[in-house]
Each structure stands twice: as C-alpha cells, then as structure tokens.
Scaffold this motif. Structure first.
Motif, mmCIF file in Angstrom:
data_model
loop_
_atom_site.group_PDB
_atom_site.id
_atom_site.type_symbol
_atom_site.label_atom_id
_atom_site.label_comp_id
_atom_site.label_asym_id
_atom_site.label_seq_id
_atom_site.Cartn_x
_atom_site.Cartn_y
_atom_site.Cartn_z
ATOM 1 N N ALA A 1 0.832 -1.204 0.000
ATOM 2 C CA ALA A 1 0.000 0.000 0.000
ATOM 3 C C ALA A 1 0.871 1.259 0.000
ATOM 4 O O ALA A 1 0.544 2.238 -0.676
ATOM 5 C CB ALA A 1 -0.936 -0.004 1.202
ATOM 6 N N GLU A 2 1.991 1.198 0.744
ATOM 7 C CA GLU A 2 2.891 2.358 0.789
ATOM 8 C C GLU A 2 3.491 2.645 -0.586
ATOM 9 O O GLU A 2 3.577 3.794 -1.009
ATOM 10 C CB GLU A 2 4.008 2.089 1.805
ATOM 11 N N LEU A 3 3.896 1.604 -1.294
ATOM 12 C CA LEU A 3 4.474 1.780 -2.622
ATOM 13 C C LEU A 3 3.437 2.278 -3.619
ATOM 14 O O LEU A 3 3.727 3.151 -4.442
ATOM 15 C CB LEU A 3 5.094 0.470 -3.122
ATOM 16 N N ILE A 4 2.250 1.720 -3.552
ATOM 17 C CA ILE A 4 1.170 2.152 -4.448
ATOM 18 C C ILE A 4 0.856 3.618 -4.207
ATOM 19 O O ILE A 4 0.668 4.393 -5.147
ATOM 20 C CB ILE A 4 -0.095 1.266 -4.253
ATOM 21 N N ASP A 5 0.847 4.024 -2.949
ATOM 22 C CA ASP A 5 0.620 5.430 -2.608
ATOM 23 C C ASP A 5 1.774 6.295 -3.092
ATOM 24 O O ASP A 5 1.562 7.388 -3.623
ATOM 25 C CB ASP A 5 0.430 5.582 -1.097
ATOM 26 N N ALA A 6 3.001 5.812 -2.942
ATOM 27 C CA ALA A 6 4.189 6.587 -3.330
ATOM 28 C C ALA A 6 4.196 6.907 -4.819
ATOM 29 O O ALA A 6 4.736 7.932 -5.224
ATOM 30 C CB ALA A 6 5.460 5.834 -2.950
ATOM 31 N N VAL A 7 3.606 6.045 -5.643
ATOM 32 C CA VAL A 7 3.581 6.303 -7.086
ATOM 33 C C VAL A 7 2.231 6.843 -7.549
ATOM 34 O O VAL A 7 1.979 6.960 -8.746
ATOM 35 C CB VAL A 7 3.970 5.042 -7.901
ATOM 36 N N GLY A 8 1.362 7.190 -6.596
ATOM 37 C CA GLY A 8 0.107 7.852 -6.930
ATOM 38 C C GLY A 8 -0.964 6.956 -7.525
ATOM 39 O O GLY A 8 -1.778 7.413 -8.329
ATOM 40 N N LEU A 9 -0.991 5.697 -7.115
ATOM 41 C CA LEU A 9 -1.992 4.774 -7.661
ATOM 42 C C LEU A 9 -2.997 4.294 -6.619
ATOM 43 O O LEU A 9 -3.717 3.326 -6.874
ATOM 44 C CB LEU A 9 -1.295 3.559 -8.288
ATOM 45 N N THR A 10 -3.082 4.948 -5.482
ATOM 46 C CA THR A 10 -3.969 4.491 -4.410
ATOM 47 C C THR A 10 -5.405 4.319 -4.886
ATOM 48 O O THR A 10 -6.045 3.302 -4.606
ATOM 49 C CB THR A 10 -3.917 5.471 -3.213
ATOM 50 N N GLU A 11 -5.917 5.280 -5.641
ATOM 51 C CA GLU A 11 -7.316 5.189 -6.086
ATOM 52 C C GLU A 11 -7.530 4.109 -7.143
ATOM 53 O O GLU A 11 -8.662 3.762 -7.461
ATOM 54 C CB GLU A 11 -7.816 6.538 -6.603
#
Length: 173
Positions: A1-11
């Motif tokens: 989740a941290e990596l996905i957030d770091a690259v702006g793909l959370t949504e």
C-alpha cells in the motif's frame, strides 16, 4: 500500500493491470522496481506517458529514494529537463561512447561559459552576457540599488549544453 501510494496509484489499487492507462502502468513499473528498497535502481524513460502532476510526483519520489533511502538511480532519458532536475551526474553518449561526464552545472559551464543577465531599470529592459554573473549582479546593485527590477540570471540549460556537445562531436567525426 505504501508503494502504491508513493507512485500515486492508491485510487486505482483494486483495478486489474489491464485496465490501467499507459501512464498508470509506468507508475506501477516504478513501484515494482522499488520493492525491497534496492541499493541501485535502473530506470529507462520512467516518466514517458506521465501527465505533469504524475511527473512531478515521480521526481519527488526519486529525490526521496536517492536522498533518504540512499538509493543510487541510473536514469536513461531523452528528457533533458528531467535529467537536469534529477541528476547529480550526467553522462552524454554520442556514437556509442561517453563524450561528456559531470554535473549539469559543470557541463554547462564548460560548454557555455557565459551567463545572460536580464534586468529592468526604470521600465527599460537590459541584457548582458558575462562570464562572472555574480560579480556583474553585485556591481549592478552597487550602482543602482533597489531600482533594479526583474533580475534574471540564465545559464545554458542542459539541452543547450547537450546540443553543443553533440554538435562538437559531429564536427570532429
């Protein structure tokens, strides 16, 4: 989740890869590349297909990886503006060999020794080329003080530098 957030793909975290746009897939590639916090990260044209916000977010991520996580990043890019923003060291290749090596500033100073100083005074605009921009600006303010406005010092960009290096190499070949 941290990596996905770091690259702006959370949504988009619940979407299948096949449903992601090209730029989103590139961001996912970057996230996969930084799994496990590698010491060295190779990135080939990492922001191709990114919108301006995604590009800026990636630049922030690259700085965090480099500065905070002590990750060495080897970046291959034709985007010289991006290279100038991200790189501590630039290698310029021409004809399959390294023809220049150094920081963006050092390379620019070697190729284009002069800087352009622009300013206005009493509504009139002025431009002056100089090899000592700091000294020139110091003298300008000593002479005119607060009357100097719109001051801008422009050195050669990495693109200017790259073009000059490649042109020189082609002339020598």
């Amino acid at each position: 989740a941290e990596l996905i957030d770091a690259v702006g793909l959370t949504e988009h975290a619940d979407q299948r890869v096949s449903r992601l746009s090209g730029g989103q897939r590139r961001r996912l590639d970057v996230a996969i590349g930084i799994v496990g916090r590698p010491e060295v990260l190779f990135l080939d044209e990492p922001t191709a297909g990114f919108d301006p916000q995604a590009r800026r977010d990636f630049h922030d991520l690259a700085h965090r990886l480099s500065d905070l996580d002590d990750t060495t990043i080897l970046l291959t890019t034709h985007d010289l503006d991006e290279a100038e923003k991200l790189a501590d060291r630039i290698l310029v290749l021409a004809g399959g060999r390294i023809v220049a090596d150094g920081s963006p500033d050092r390379l620019a100073r070697e190729v284009a020794r002069e800087a352009q100083v622009r300013w206005s005074l009493g509504g009139a605009g002025f431009v002056h080329a100089t090899t000592d921009a700091t000294g020139f600006v110091r003298d300008l303010f000593a002479q005119h003080g607060d009357a100097v406005a719109d001051l801008e010092v422009r050195r050669a960009t990495l693109e200017d530098t790259y073009m000059a290096i490649v042109q020189k190499e082609e002339e020598q070949a």
